[in-house]
Enzyme design. Structure first.
Site, PDB file in Angstrom:
ATOM      1  N   GLN A   1       0.808  -1.217   0.000  1.00  0.00           N
ATOM      2  CA  GLN A   1       0.000   0.000   0.000  1.00  0.00           C
ATOM      3  C   GLN A   1       0.838   1.262   0.000  1.00  0.00           C
ATOM      4  OE1 GLN A   1      -1.558  -1.116   4.036  1.00  0.00           O
ATOM      5  NE2 GLN A   1      -1.519   1.098   4.371  1.00  0.00           N
TER       6      GLN A   1
ATOM      7  N   CYS B   1      -5.081   0.127   3.904  1.00  0.00           N
ATOM      8  CA  CYS B   1      -4.953  -1.274   4.314  1.00  0.00           C
ATOM      9  C   CYS B   1      -6.274  -2.030   4.205  1.00  0.00           C
ATOM     10  CB  CYS B   1      -4.414  -1.361   5.735  1.00  0.00           C
ATOM     11  SG  CYS B   1      -5.429  -0.526   6.973  1.00  0.00           S
TER      12      CYS B   1
ATOM     13  N   HIS C   1      -5.569  -1.108  11.765  1.00  0.00           N
ATOM     14  CA  HIS C   1      -4.990  -1.693  10.552  1.00  0.00           C
ATOM     15  C   HIS C   1      -5.742  -2.967  10.191  1.00  0.00           C
ATOM     16  CE1 HIS C   1      -1.902  -2.293   7.561  1.00  0.00           C
ATOM     17  NE2 HIS C   1      -1.504  -3.442   8.072  1.00  0.00           N
TER      18      HIS C   1
ATOM     19  N   ASN D   1       0.120  -9.246   5.121  1.00  0.00           N
ATOM     20  CA  ASN D   1       0.076  -7.803   5.297  1.00  0.00           C
ATOM     21  C   ASN D   1       0.114  -7.127   3.925  1.00  0.00           C
ATOM     22  OD1 ASN D   1       0.059  -5.295   6.567  1.00  0.00           O
ATOM     23  ND2 ASN D   1       1.686  -5.817   7.992  1.00  0.00           N
TER      24      ASN D   1
END
Length: 444
Positions: A64, A70, A365, A386
């Site tokens: 990102q 996110c 997040h 992630n």
């Protein structure tokens, strides 16, 4: 009655410090190396080896970059996982985060304008007005908000609307857009309080939205209304998808019924009984679109539904407070990773509910669960995809202990078929309305 710190107290504080054995060594170590480095426990890294009994192959991680997308990356990642298998896509295939970012910014602007009009007769000192003006729009969001965007606008491959400077580095566009929205709020509030006609107000708002559209087109590029997509699969076979709309692309190649996917939260505070539905006032993006709704459950249920979806080969969007007790570089999230309490000889313990109530923690997040390690059918650690690129963790994947999930995970999104039957019925209940600043309204 207030009382200042006295010099006698300071002498006592220093005397207490001097009497601590080894305090000088600790002082030198912390002063030179920092709190986290000195309090880190190497054994936590040993225990968090990236091996899992259930492990979904999801390909290469996304990045990102310098943006707060996110939640959007995590959602689009869960969708590309299924597309990757269905269409035999290569590991680096991604859906366009720039495309959904464009529409989210435009819809959030409209949502802001409407909230300004609703609160226009309140003074600027009113808490709701102050909350609106604090951050008119931002990069963050919730699961239901990306669903609202996709249900209205569909999706496109990243190759069709690739990243721009401003989608990957959103500080500049956010600053200019929030400046415009606040300025527009002044004009809209003045029109309402001057008893302007509905027609005049809506015409003014439409002009403002047109200006926002122009700003976004310059910053992100113009979103396609239809496109042709060519690609080679993992066998190097050529494919072409001709003249398709973003909505049809989603329906045909992702093919999810997004109404089946629901937000499950764990918020063990007194004001939110378990097994009930909640929504948040003034939280959303697409007017007339998907409402933000949460089903609050205990942690045992929270874990079970996530595991059930993983067992069926489907990754899980989740939200957490990623900055708590985590090592970004190593890709480890574990409450045993650091021992600041032992370092300072201070009790830092708070319950999950206390952290929420007193502002110590909230969802910050969103990531994706792609695996779990079950021992005697109980989770010990989780595999996390992630969206920070492949230079952190294990090629971008993190390891989260189950103890960390217990304390710092607040939301998972699962297909409602994995919920117990009694909770499936709760989904239809009218949700309790939470205040705009409630921690469950935080944006990942």
């Amino acid at each position: 009655m207030s009382k200042e710190i006295s010099f006698d107290q300071l002498k006592n504080f220093q005397a207490d410090l001097d009497n601590l054995k080894g305090h000088a060594v600790t002082e030198r170590a912390v002063t030179k190396n920092g709190i986290l480095a000195v309090s880190k426990d190497y054994r936590a890294e040993v225990n968090m080896d990236p091996v899992f009994s259930i492990d979904i192959d999801t390909g290469k991680v996304a990045d990102q970059k310098r943006s707060g997308r996110c939640w959007m990356f995590a959602a689009l990642n869960t969708m590309r996982h299924s597309m990757r298998e269905k269409l035999n896509m290569k590991d680096d295939f991604e859906l366009s985060q720039n495309y959904t970012f464009f529409w989210d910014k435009l819809e959030k602007s409209n949502y802001f304008y409407e909230n300004v009009l609703k609160t226009a007769e309140l003074p600027t000192s009113d808490r709701k007005v102050a909350w609106l003006m604090q951050t008119p729009q931002q990069d963050g969001g919730q699961w239901d908000m990306i669903v609202a965007i996709i249900q209205k606008y569909g999706v496109v491959p990243q190759a069709i609307m690739p990243e721009s400077f401003n989608s990957s580095n959103s500080t500049e566009i956010n600053k200019q857009l929030n400046l415009k929205l606040r300025k527009d709020a002044v004009e809209l509030r003045e029109l309402v309080n001057a008893k302007a006609s509905t027609e005049e107000i809506q015409k003014t708002k439409e002009r403002m939205l047109g200006e926002v559209y122009r700003m976004l087109a310059y910053s992100f590029g113009e979103p396609p209304t239809s496109f042709t997509f060519e690609y080679r699969d993992r066998n190097n076979d050529y494919h072409i998808i001709k003249d398709i709309t973003p909505q049809d692309f989603f329906n045909k190649y992702v093919g999810w019924n997004l109404d089946d996917y629901v937000s499950i939260i764990n918020a063990p505070t007194k004001d939110k009984p378990f097994n009930e539905m909640y929504t948040v006032e003034m939280l959303g993006n697409v007017l007339g679109g998907r409402e933000v709704r949460h089903l609050n459950v205990d942690m045992d249920t929270f874990r079970k539904v996530a595991i059930e979806q993983l067992k069926h080969g489907e990754s899980v969007w989740f939200g957490s407070d990623v900055g708590q007790e985590s090592d970004r570089k190593a890709g480890i999230m574990d409450p045993e990773l650091y021992h600041q309490d032992e370092l300072f000889d201070v009790d830092f313990s708070m319950s999950k509910a206390e952290r929420l109530d007193y502002g110590e923690s909230l969802m910050t997040h969103a990531m994706v669960l792609t695996g779990v390690d079950l021992v005697d059918d109980q989770p010990t650690k989780w595999k996390v995809e992630n969206s920070w690129g492949d230079k952190v963790g294990t090629k971008g994947f993190f390891v989260m202990s189950d103890a960390w999930m217990e304390e710092f995970c607040y939301q998972v999104v699962v297909n409602k078929k994995y919920l117990p039957k009694d909770l499936q019925k709760v989904l239809t209940q009218k949700p309790h309305l939470l205040k705009p600043w409630d921690p469950m309204g935080s944006l990942a």
